[in-house]
Design a protein around this motif. Structure first.
Motif, short mmCIF file in Angstrom:
data_model
loop_
_atom_site.label_atom_id
_atom_site.label_comp_id
_atom_site.label_asym_id
_atom_site.label_seq_id
_atom_site.Cartn_x
_atom_site.Cartn_y
_atom_site.Cartn_z
N PHE A 1 0.82 -1.21 0.00
CA PHE A 1 0.00 0.00 0.00
C PHE A 1 0.85 1.27 0.00
N GLY A 2 1.88 1.27 0.83
CA GLY A 2 2.75 2.43 0.90
C GLY A 2 4.08 2.06 1.53
N ARG A 3 5.15 2.61 1.00
CA ARG A 3 6.49 2.43 1.56
C ARG A 3 7.39 3.48 0.93
N LEU A 4 8.58 3.64 1.48
CA LEU A 4 9.54 4.57 0.91
C LEU A 4 10.47 3.82 -0.03
N ASP A 5 10.68 4.38 -1.23
CA ASP A 5 11.63 3.75 -2.15
C ASP A 5 13.05 4.19 -1.80
N HIS A 6 14.01 3.85 -2.64
CA HIS A 6 15.42 4.14 -2.34
C HIS A 6 15.71 5.63 -2.33
N THR A 7 14.80 6.44 -2.89
CA THR A 7 14.98 7.90 -2.87
C THR A 7 14.17 8.54 -1.74
N GLN A 8 13.59 7.70 -0.87
CA GLN A 8 12.75 8.16 0.25
C GLN A 8 11.45 8.80 -0.23
N LYS A 9 10.99 8.38 -1.39
CA LYS A 9 9.72 8.85 -1.95
C LYS A 9 8.64 7.81 -1.68
N PRO A 10 7.44 8.23 -1.20
CA PRO A 10 6.36 7.26 -0.98
C PRO A 10 5.91 6.62 -2.29
N VAL A 11 5.81 5.30 -2.30
CA VAL A 11 5.32 4.56 -3.47
C VAL A 11 4.38 3.47 -2.98
N GLY A 12 3.56 2.93 -3.88
CA GLY A 12 2.67 1.85 -3.53
C GLY A 12 1.29 2.04 -4.15
N SER A 13 0.43 1.04 -3.99
CA SER A 13 -0.87 1.08 -4.64
C SER A 13 -1.75 2.21 -4.11
N MET A 14 -1.74 2.44 -2.80
CA MET A 14 -2.56 3.52 -2.26
C MET A 14 -1.97 4.89 -2.58
N VAL A 15 -0.66 4.96 -2.73
CA VAL A 15 -0.04 6.22 -3.17
C VAL A 15 -0.53 6.56 -4.57
N ASP A 16 -0.54 5.56 -5.45
CA ASP A 16 -1.03 5.79 -6.81
C ASP A 16 -2.50 6.21 -6.81
N MET A 17 -3.29 5.59 -5.94
CA MET A 17 -4.70 5.94 -5.87
C MET A 17 -4.89 7.39 -5.40
N ILE A 18 -4.13 7.79 -4.40
CA ILE A 18 -4.25 9.15 -3.88
C ILE A 18 -3.80 10.17 -4.92
N HIS A 19 -2.74 9.87 -5.65
CA HIS A 19 -2.30 10.78 -6.71
C HIS A 19 -3.41 10.93 -7.76
N ALA A 20 -4.08 9.83 -8.09
CA ALA A 20 -5.17 9.89 -9.07
C ALA A 20 -6.34 10.71 -8.53
N ILE A 21 -6.70 10.50 -7.26
CA ILE A 21 -7.81 11.26 -6.66
C ILE A 21 -7.46 12.74 -6.59
N SER A 22 -6.23 13.04 -6.20
CA SER A 22 -5.77 14.43 -6.10
C SER A 22 -5.87 15.12 -7.46
N LYS A 23 -5.42 14.44 -8.51
CA LYS A 23 -5.45 15.03 -9.85
C LYS A 23 -6.88 15.21 -10.35
N GLN A 24 -7.73 14.19 -10.10
CA GLN A 24 -9.11 14.26 -10.58
C GLN A 24 -9.89 15.34 -9.85
N ALA A 25 -9.68 15.47 -8.54
CA ALA A 25 -10.42 16.45 -7.74
C ALA A 25 -9.80 17.84 -7.81
N LYS A 26 -8.58 17.91 -8.39
CA LYS A 26 -7.84 19.18 -8.46
C LYS A 26 -7.60 19.75 -7.05
N LEU A 27 -7.21 18.83 -6.16
CA LEU A 27 -6.92 19.20 -4.77
C LEU A 27 -5.56 18.63 -4.39
N PRO A 28 -4.64 19.45 -3.90
CA PRO A 28 -3.35 18.91 -3.47
C PRO A 28 -3.51 18.07 -2.21
#
Length: 260
Positions: free
Chosen positions: A33-60
């Protein structure tokens, strides 16, 4: 002129509408669902979902990785605005559920030699649970099993493969990600799938985006709910689940045009 300079200075102190709409999400620090990659950036399935919701809703939306207990507490108390979790009012009180983003099925994963074919066979068996996790709280005192607290899914799987556990309980999304080979950090033996038996389903639960009732941004709830509906209709969630080996997570998909 002095009055105009004072007026301009005061206006600069007023936050803009965009800045006041910055939402924060407490994300479970839990593969896949979520974890930090080697660059300390959050990645995972729920991260992808939140990015999609944020873009669709136009809300950071700012993603903050947290252990499960801390994330639950942060959203319940309003320290963070949003969370993706099971739709369970007892586990997560004090929130408004905004929309179904899929479902997760709890699975009992037996060792091949444990002779576990049904839930009745769990009596007297050593079964692993994430310490303090949802499944530990809900299932550890059922079926006559012997609960064994383990710190991570990776540890539970490895202990089962070595015969130190008769089985363990996880959700289907985690198993799907392991089967797809996404858990490169786990360093499992090549034949690990041959050492576990057919998973036994326990319960399927809806997974929802929720907003804290203590959040100062609750007025954005309809915008987020609409974005979730639109992403289902566009097939976005389906593509995310397919990427992470979680095809069954769409079983809770609301029908297009209905309110989740």
């Amino acid at each position: 002129m002095p009055f105009m300079r004072l007026l301009i200075a005061l206006l600069c102190l007023i936050p803009t509408a965009h800045a006041s709409s910055n939402l924060s999400l407490a994300l479970l620090d839990f593969f896949p669902f979520g974890r930090l990659d080697h660059t300390q950036k959050p990645v995972g399935s729920m991260v992808d979902m939140i990015h999609a919701i944020s873009k669709q809703a136009k809300l950071p939306i700012q993603v903050k990785l947290m252990p499960v207990p801390r994330a639950l507490r942060a959203v319940t108390l309003g320290h963070e605005d949003l969370m993706i979790s099971y739709k369970d009012e007892q586990m997560l009180p004090g929130v408004q559920f905004l929309g179904n983003v899929g479902c997760l099925t709890a699975l009992m994963i037996p060792h091949k030699q444990a002779n576990i074919a049904t839930l009745k066979d769990l009596k007297g068996k050593r079964i692993g649970f994430i310490t303090g996790g949802y499944f530990h709280i809900k299932f550890a005192h059922h079926y006559g099993l012997i609960p064994v607290e383990v710190p991570s899914n990776e540890s539970m799987l490895k202990m089962t493969l070595r015969g130190r556990l008769d089985g363990f309980i996880i959700n289907g999304a985690v198993l799907g990600a392991y089967r797809k080979g996404l858990a490169t950090h786990a360093r499992l033996p090549d034949n690990w799938q041959d050492l576990i038996d057919t998973p036994i389903p326990l319960e399927t639960m809806e997974t929802h985006l929720s907003i804290s009732k203590q959040s100062k941004l609750q007025h954005l709830a309809p915008q987020l709910s609409q974005a979730i509906q639109q992403l289902w209709q566009a097939g976005t969630f389906q593509r995310i689940y397919d990427h992470y080996g979680q095809g069954d997570s769409t079983a809770c998909n609301p029908q297009p045009g209905t309110q989740p």
